[in-house]
Design a protein around this motif. Structure first.
Motif, PDB file in Angstrom:
ATOM      1  N   LEU A  17      29.942  35.104  31.341  1.00  0.00           N
ATOM      2  CA  LEU A  17      31.226  35.789  31.488  1.00  0.00           C
ATOM      3  C   LEU A  17      31.034  37.253  31.843  1.00  0.00           C
ATOM      4  O   LEU A  17      31.810  37.818  32.621  1.00  0.00           O
ATOM      5  CB  LEU A  17      32.051  35.653  30.211  1.00  0.00           C
ATOM      6  N   ASP A  18      29.995  37.865  31.301  1.00  0.00           N
ATOM      7  CA  ASP A  18      29.719  39.262  31.619  1.00  0.00           C
ATOM      8  C   ASP A  18      29.365  39.412  33.098  1.00  0.00           C
ATOM      9  O   ASP A  18      29.835  40.341  33.773  1.00  0.00           O
ATOM     10  CB  ASP A  18      28.579  39.794  30.741  1.00  0.00           C
ATOM     11  N   VAL A  19      28.575  38.494  33.626  1.00  0.00           N
ATOM     12  CA  VAL A  19      28.215  38.524  35.049  1.00  0.00           C
ATOM     13  C   VAL A  19      29.466  38.325  35.905  1.00  0.00           C
ATOM     14  O   VAL A  19      29.687  39.042  36.881  1.00  0.00           O
ATOM     15  CB  VAL A  19      27.147  37.456  35.366  1.00  0.00           C
ATOM     16  N   ILE A  20      30.292  37.352  35.532  1.00  0.00           N
ATOM     17  CA  ILE A  20      31.518  37.077  36.285  1.00  0.00           C
ATOM     18  C   ILE A  20      32.442  38.288  36.264  1.00  0.00           C
ATOM     19  O   ILE A  20      32.993  38.686  37.289  1.00  0.00           O
ATOM     20  CB  ILE A  20      32.232  35.820  35.741  1.00  0.00           C
ATOM     21  N   GLU A  21      32.610  38.897  35.087  1.00  0.00           N
ATOM     22  CA  GLU A  21      33.480  40.071  34.967  1.00  0.00           C
ATOM     23  C   GLU A  21      32.970  41.197  35.851  1.00  0.00           C
ATOM     24  O   GLU A  21      33.746  41.834  36.578  1.00  0.00           O
ATOM     25  CB  GLU A  21      33.548  40.524  33.506  1.00  0.00           C
ATOM     26  N   GLN A  23      30.940  41.036  38.546  1.00  0.00           N
ATOM     27  CA  GLN A  23      31.048  40.681  39.963  1.00  0.00           C
ATOM     28  C   GLN A  23      32.499  40.719  40.434  1.00  0.00           C
ATOM     29  O   GLN A  23      32.781  41.091  41.571  1.00  0.00           O
ATOM     30  CB  GLN A  23      30.415  39.314  40.233  1.00  0.00           C
ATOM     31  N   THR A  24      33.423  40.338  39.565  1.00  0.00           N
ATOM     32  CA  THR A  24      34.840  40.421  39.912  1.00  0.00           C
ATOM     33  C   THR A  24      35.251  41.873  40.117  1.00  0.00           C
ATOM     34  O   THR A  24      35.979  42.191  41.072  1.00  0.00           O
ATOM     35  CB  THR A  24      35.710  39.769  38.816  1.00  0.00           C
ATOM     36  N   ALA A  25      34.788  42.761  39.254  1.00  0.00           N
ATOM     37  CA  ALA A  25      35.096  44.190  39.402  1.00  0.00           C
ATOM     38  C   ALA A  25      34.525  44.724  40.712  1.00  0.00           C
ATOM     39  O   ALA A  25      35.192  45.487  41.422  1.00  0.00           O
ATOM     40  CB  ALA A  25      34.536  44.973  38.211  1.00  0.00           C
ATOM     41  N   VAL A  26      33.316  44.318  41.065  1.00  0.00           N
ATOM     42  CA  VAL A  26      32.704  44.746  42.329  1.00  0.00           C
ATOM     43  C   VAL A  26      33.507  44.200  43.507  1.00  0.00           C
ATOM     44  O   VAL A  26      33.785  44.915  44.478  1.00  0.00           O
ATOM     45  CB  VAL A  26      31.230  44.296  42.408  1.00  0.00           C
ATOM     46  N   VAL A  28      36.720  43.317  43.588  1.00  0.00           N
ATOM     47  CA  VAL A  28      37.996  44.022  43.670  1.00  0.00           C
ATOM     48  C   VAL A  28      37.788  45.403  44.289  1.00  0.00           C
ATOM     49  O   VAL A  28      38.566  45.841  45.144  1.00  0.00           O
ATOM     50  CB  VAL A  28      38.665  44.116  42.275  1.00  0.00           C
ATOM     51  N   ARG A  29      36.740  46.086  43.899  1.00  0.00           N
ATOM     52  CA  ARG A  29      36.443  47.406  44.465  1.00  0.00           C
ATOM     53  C   ARG A  29      36.202  47.299  45.974  1.00  0.00           C
ATOM     54  O   ARG A  29      36.693  48.111  46.752  1.00  0.00           O
ATOM     55  CB  ARG A  29      35.227  48.028  43.771  1.00  0.00           C
ATOM     56  N   ASN A  30      35.444  46.285  46.380  1.00  0.00           N
ATOM     57  CA  ASN A  30      35.195  46.088  47.806  1.00  0.00           C
ATOM     58  C   ASN A  30      36.474  45.783  48.559  1.00  0.00           C
ATOM     59  O   ASN A  30      36.668  46.241  49.685  1.00  0.00           O
ATOM     60  CB  ASN A  30      34.161  44.979  48.033  1.00  0.00           C
ATOM     61  N   PHE A  31      37.372  45.005  47.944  1.00  0.00           N
ATOM     62  CA  PHE A  31      38.663  44.729  48.576  1.00  0.00           C
ATOM     63  C   PHE A  31      39.463  46.019  48.740  1.00  0.00           C
ATOM     64  O   PHE A  31      40.108  46.228  49.759  1.00  0.00           O
ATOM     65  CB  PHE A  31      39.480  43.725  47.764  1.00  0.00           C
ATOM     66  N   GLU A  32      39.420  46.895  47.722  1.00  0.00           N
ATOM     67  CA  GLU A  32      40.125  48.168  47.817  1.00  0.00           C
ATOM     68  C   GLU A  32      39.554  49.023  48.943  1.00  0.00           C
ATOM     69  O   GLU A  32      40.295  49.636  49.720  1.00  0.00           O
ATOM     70  CB  GLU A  32      40.049  48.921  46.491  1.00  0.00           C
ATOM     71  N   LEU A  33      38.233  49.066  49.050  1.00  0.00           N
ATOM     72  CA  LEU A  33      37.598  49.827  50.123  1.00  0.00           C
ATOM     73  C   LEU A  33      37.946  49.231  51.481  1.00  0.00           C
ATOM     74  O   LEU A  33      38.242  49.953  52.432  1.00  0.00           O
ATOM     75  CB  LEU A  33      36.078  49.850  49.939  1.00  0.00           C
ATOM     76  N   PHE A  34      37.908  47.917  51.560  1.00  0.00           N
ATOM     77  CA  PHE A  34      38.280  47.217  52.788  1.00  0.00           C
ATOM     78  C   PHE A  34      39.699  47.586  53.194  1.00  0.00           C
ATOM     79  O   PHE A  34      39.972  47.892  54.349  1.00  0.00           O
ATOM     80  CB  PHE A  34      38.128  45.707  52.559  1.00  0.00           C
ATOM     81  N   TYR A  35      40.596  47.607  52.238  1.00  0.00           N
ATOM     82  CA  TYR A  35      41.997  47.910  52.520  1.00  0.00           C
ATOM     83  C   TYR A  35      42.147  49.331  53.049  1.00  0.00           C
ATOM     84  O   TYR A  35      42.880  49.578  53.991  1.00  0.00           O
ATOM     85  CB  TYR A  35      42.821  47.701  51.251  1.00  0.00           C
ATOM     86  N   ARG A  36      41.431  50.262  52.448  1.00  0.00           N
ATOM     87  CA  ARG A  36      41.542  51.660  52.865  1.00  0.00           C
ATOM     88  C   ARG A  36      40.944  51.911  54.242  1.00  0.00           C
ATOM     89  O   ARG A  36      41.349  52.833  54.936  1.00  0.00           O
ATOM     90  CB  ARG A  36      40.840  52.559  51.856  1.00  0.00           C
ATOM     91  N   ARG A  37      39.947  51.120  54.615  1.00  0.00           N
ATOM     92  CA  ARG A  37      39.232  51.350  55.875  1.00  0.00           C
ATOM     93  C   ARG A  37      39.858  50.635  57.063  1.00  0.00           C
ATOM     94  O   ARG A  37      39.346  50.740  58.166  1.00  0.00           O
ATOM     95  CB  ARG A  37      37.791  50.891  55.728  1.00  0.00           C
ATOM     96  N   THR A  38      40.924  49.912  56.846  1.00  0.00           N
ATOM     97  CA  THR A  38      41.554  49.191  57.953  1.00  0.00           C
ATOM     98  C   THR A  38      42.969  49.702  58.154  1.00  0.00           C
ATOM     99  O   THR A  38      43.520  50.405  57.313  1.00  0.00           O
ATOM    100  CB  THR A  38      41.619  47.679  57.661  1.00  0.00           C
ATOM    101  N   ASP A  39      43.529  49.310  59.264  1.00  0.00           N
ATOM    102  CA  ASP A  39      44.919  49.668  59.532  1.00  0.00           C
ATOM    103  C   ASP A  39      45.837  48.472  59.315  1.00  0.00           C
ATOM    104  O   ASP A  39      46.977  48.485  59.755  1.00  0.00           O
ATOM    105  CB  ASP A  39      45.073  50.228  60.947  1.00  0.00           C
TER     106      ASP A  39
END
Length: 135
Positions: A17-21, A23-26, A28-39
């Motif tokens: 569960l610690d690994v899953i938690e 990796q999920t945080a990573v 989500v962070r990547n999705f946020e970065l992806f969102y900011r870097r696109t139009d």
């Protein structure tokens, strides 16, 4: 299960569960970065996209059903529908069985814009996840 085996199983579950938690945080962070870097958000914002995607997948719905599907308060869903309606992306019509209720339906333009964003998101996410192993 003996006490030692149960404790080991619990520790193994906690570690997984610690690994899953983490990796999920990573992710989500990547999705946020992806969102900011696109139009992509210039076409539809996240709330607009999600509402249209919900209607495309589930068909026309009333505000309460949309709110439940999206995890929103009905008043919030109503405001989002009003904003989409003002842009011509959804239409509202009285429910056939209860004219006090409105049924929300995506317009052809709403579906076109949602599909455009969906395709761009899928393409970008594929690139983001490229190189990930199944593990």
């Amino acid at each position: 299960m003996a006490g030692t085996e149960k404790a080991e199983a619990t520790e193994g579950t906690s570690a997984a569960l610690d690994v899953i938690e983490h990796q999920t945080a990573v992710l989500v962070r990547n999705f946020e970065l992806f969102y900011r870097r696109t139009d992509i958000h210039d076409t539809l914002d996240r709330a607009e996209y999600l509402l249209l995607r919900t209607l495309a997948g589930g068909g026309p719905q009333d505000i309460n059903s949309l709110a439940a599907a999206l995890g929103l308060d009905p008043s919030t869903a109503g405001r989002q529908v009003a904003a989409l309606r003002a842009q011509g992306l959804v239409a509202r019509s009285p429910a056939p069985t209860d004219r006090r209720r409105s049924i929300v339906t995506p317009t052809a333009e709403g579906l076109r814009r949602m599909e455009e964003v969906r395709a761009r998101r899928a393409e970008s996410l594929a690139g983001l996840l490229d190189g990930w192993t199944e593990e």
